[in-house]
Every structure is written in C-alpha cells, then in structure tokens.
Enzyme design. Structure first.
Site, PDB file in Angstrom:
ATOM      1  CG  HIS A   1      31.860  38.507  12.906  1.00  0.00           C
ATOM      2  ND1 HIS A   1      31.054  38.032  13.676  1.00  0.00           N
ATOM      3  CD2 HIS A   1      32.234  39.512  13.459  1.00  0.00           C
ATOM      4  CE1 HIS A   1      30.437  38.584  14.501  1.00  0.00           C
ATOM      5  NE2 HIS A   1      31.296  39.875  14.545  1.00  0.00           N
TER       6      HIS A   1
ATOM      7  CD  GLU B   1      33.802  40.763  17.578  1.00  0.00           C
ATOM      8  OE1 GLU B   1      33.295  39.996  16.913  1.00  0.00           O
ATOM      9  OE2 GLU B   1      33.181  41.919  18.194  1.00  0.00           O
TER      10      GLU B   1
ATOM     11  N   GLY C   1      29.876  43.639  23.205  1.00  0.00           N
ATOM     12  CA  GLY C   1      29.244  44.204  24.303  1.00  0.00           C
ATOM     13  C   GLY C   1      29.450  45.646  24.653  1.00  0.00           C
TER      14      GLY C   1
HETATM   15  O1  G3P Z   1      31.716  42.803  15.163  1.00  0.00           O
HETATM   16  C1  G3P Z   1      31.379  43.197  16.410  1.00  0.00           C
HETATM   17  C2  G3P Z   1      30.269  42.424  16.938  1.00  0.00           C
HETATM   18  O2  G3P Z   1      30.390  41.216  16.891  1.00  0.00           O
HETATM   19  C3  G3P Z   1      29.990  42.924  18.352  1.00  0.00           C
HETATM   20  O3  G3P Z   1      28.650  42.991  18.626  1.00  0.00           O
HETATM   21  O4  G3P Z   1      26.532  44.140  19.243  1.00  0.00           O
HETATM   22  O5  G3P Z   1      28.457  43.220  20.876  1.00  0.00           O
HETATM   23  O6  G3P Z   1      28.741  45.290  19.616  1.00  0.00           O
HETATM   24  P1  G3P Z   1      28.157  43.806  19.760  1.00  0.00           P
END
Ligand code: G3P
Length: 236
Positions: free
Chosen positions: A104, A152, A192
């Site tokens: 991650h 991501e 996001g």
């Molecule tokens: O592991 C998922 C995360 O990194 C995404 O973060 O807060 O943008 O949904 P968020």
C-alpha cells in the site's frame, strides 16, 4: 462462509468493495465491529461482496463475528521464528484473514519484498492484493502473479477526487499493460472514491471493484455511503 483462495476469486468476490480501515480511530475496537456489522447488512441487502481490512488488533474479533472476507493491511514474508515486531502471515491467517494488502502507498515495499510476500501468500492460500501507483508499476506487479492489483495514485488518496473520474487513463493503461502480462489478475482501483457514481465509473472502466477508506470510515453516515457504493456496483 469460509472463503478459500482456491475458489474462483473472480466469481466469489467481484464486484468487490474493499474497505481499508487504515489507522483511523473511527474504525478501531468497538467501532470496527460496528462498521463490520453495518457492512455485513449492506452486503446481505445488495449481494455485493464487501471486504474489510481492519487494524491487526481487530482482525480476530471481526473474523469471528462477521461473515465478510477480512484482509490484513500488510504482512511480512516470514516464517515463524525470531522476527520481533513483524507480522507473521500464519498468525493473521489463524486470526481469520483470507487475504492481505501488499505494498500500500502508506506501507511501501521493495520489489523483492513484494515478490516474496506474493509467493508466501500463494503458498498459504491467502489472497494477495498488490497496491500500485501507476500503470508501469502495475505491469511489474502483474509479473509476480498476485490475485489482485489495486491501482491507487497516492496524490488522490483521501482527497475525495476519485481516480475513476479524475484519472481514468491511469486505469485504462493499467488494464492494458497488466492484461498483456497476466490476464488472470483481477484489477481494482482506489483513491478518492466517495460516492456510487465513482464506483460506477470504476466498473465501467473495466475494473472489478474498488479499494476505499475515508469515503466510508470518515463518513457522517457510513451505511448510506456504502449502500450507495453497493447499489452502484449492482447496476453496471
Ligand atoms: O486503501 C485505500 C485508500 O488508500 C484510499 O483512500 O481515503 O482516498 O479512500 P481514500
């Protein structure tokens, strides 16, 4: 239901909404269980697979009290022994996880560590979800034969600007490169994601689900948001 990696993950678990509890106090201890119970009711109502990645200290209670697939947020590629402070895959498996996030953006690994962790999770029949930050890294990860790749872009994490709408090209490029190297890999996207339309966009781009955190964990009404996600996942 006992989830085993041997089953066809694509059939069993997709479309997948994987909720990462990170180190948020809104998703810790009693609140982790409340979120899990809420997610279970949404999954039962919509028949959409919702996975949970709680903090280590909450894995056992969620695995025992929830029928949803529980994931670790990271494991170390180690066998039992003198590894103080490491996360033993065998231990989290016995605690009830069916898989783990790997690499991650908030727990980055070297390529050799990702490789070793994917191999070990395969040996232990744990699902591997390798997180990547761009299409080329996704292509490299695909060569290591994980079960899932979650693309991501770190700059969008926590912003509420959804990757599926703000950077669709990164998802499309990831799918093109990954499929050339390993068509078996199941592709998710994250960063996001805060509303059902973001999930619809992600699925319409060809991913099989989303990895989310703050959009659920920090929401005023998490159940309303998760239901919106799940209903969107059933209409694509
Ligand atoms: O592991 C998922 C995360 O990194 C995404 O973060 O807060 O943008 O949904 P968020």
């Amino acid at each position: 239901m006992l989830y085993t990696v041997a089953m066809n993950l694509n059939t069993l678990w997709t479309p997948l909404i994987l909720v990462n509890f990170k180190a948020y106090t809104q998703a810790m201890g009693k609140k982790a269980l409340e979120l899990a119970n809420m997610a279970e009711s949404v999954s039962a109502e919509t028949d959409v697979c919702i996975g949970l990645a709680p903090q280590y200290t909450d894995i056992q209670q969620l695995a025992q009290k929830s029928s949803l697939p529980i994931f670790a947020q990271h494991v170390d590629p180690i066998w039992p022994g003198s590894f103080t402070g490491h996360i033993l895959p065998q231990a989290v498996k016995e605690a009830g996880v069916v898989g783990t996030l790997i690499n991650h953006s908030e727990r980055r690994l070297k390529l050799a560590e990702i490789d070793a962790t994917v191999k070990m999770t395969r040996d232990m029949q744990l699902a591997s979800v390798v997180c990547t930050n761009n299409a080329k890294v996704s292509a490299s990860a695909a060569a290591l034969r994980p079960d899932f790749i979650a693309i991501e872009p770190p700059e969008l994490i926590g912003t509420g600007t959804p990757v599926s709408q703000a950077k669709p090209e990164i998802i499309i490029k990831t799918e093109t490169l990954v499929k050339q190297i390993n068509p078996e890999v199941i592709i998710l996207c994250g960063a996001g994601i805060t509303k059902g339309d973001d999930v619809t966009a992600a699925l319409r781009l060809g991913t099989k689900g989303v990895l989310v955190a703050s959009g659920i964990v920090k929401a005023k009404e998490p159940k309303k948001v998760l239901l919106d996600f799940a209903q969107a996942a059933t209409t694509v």
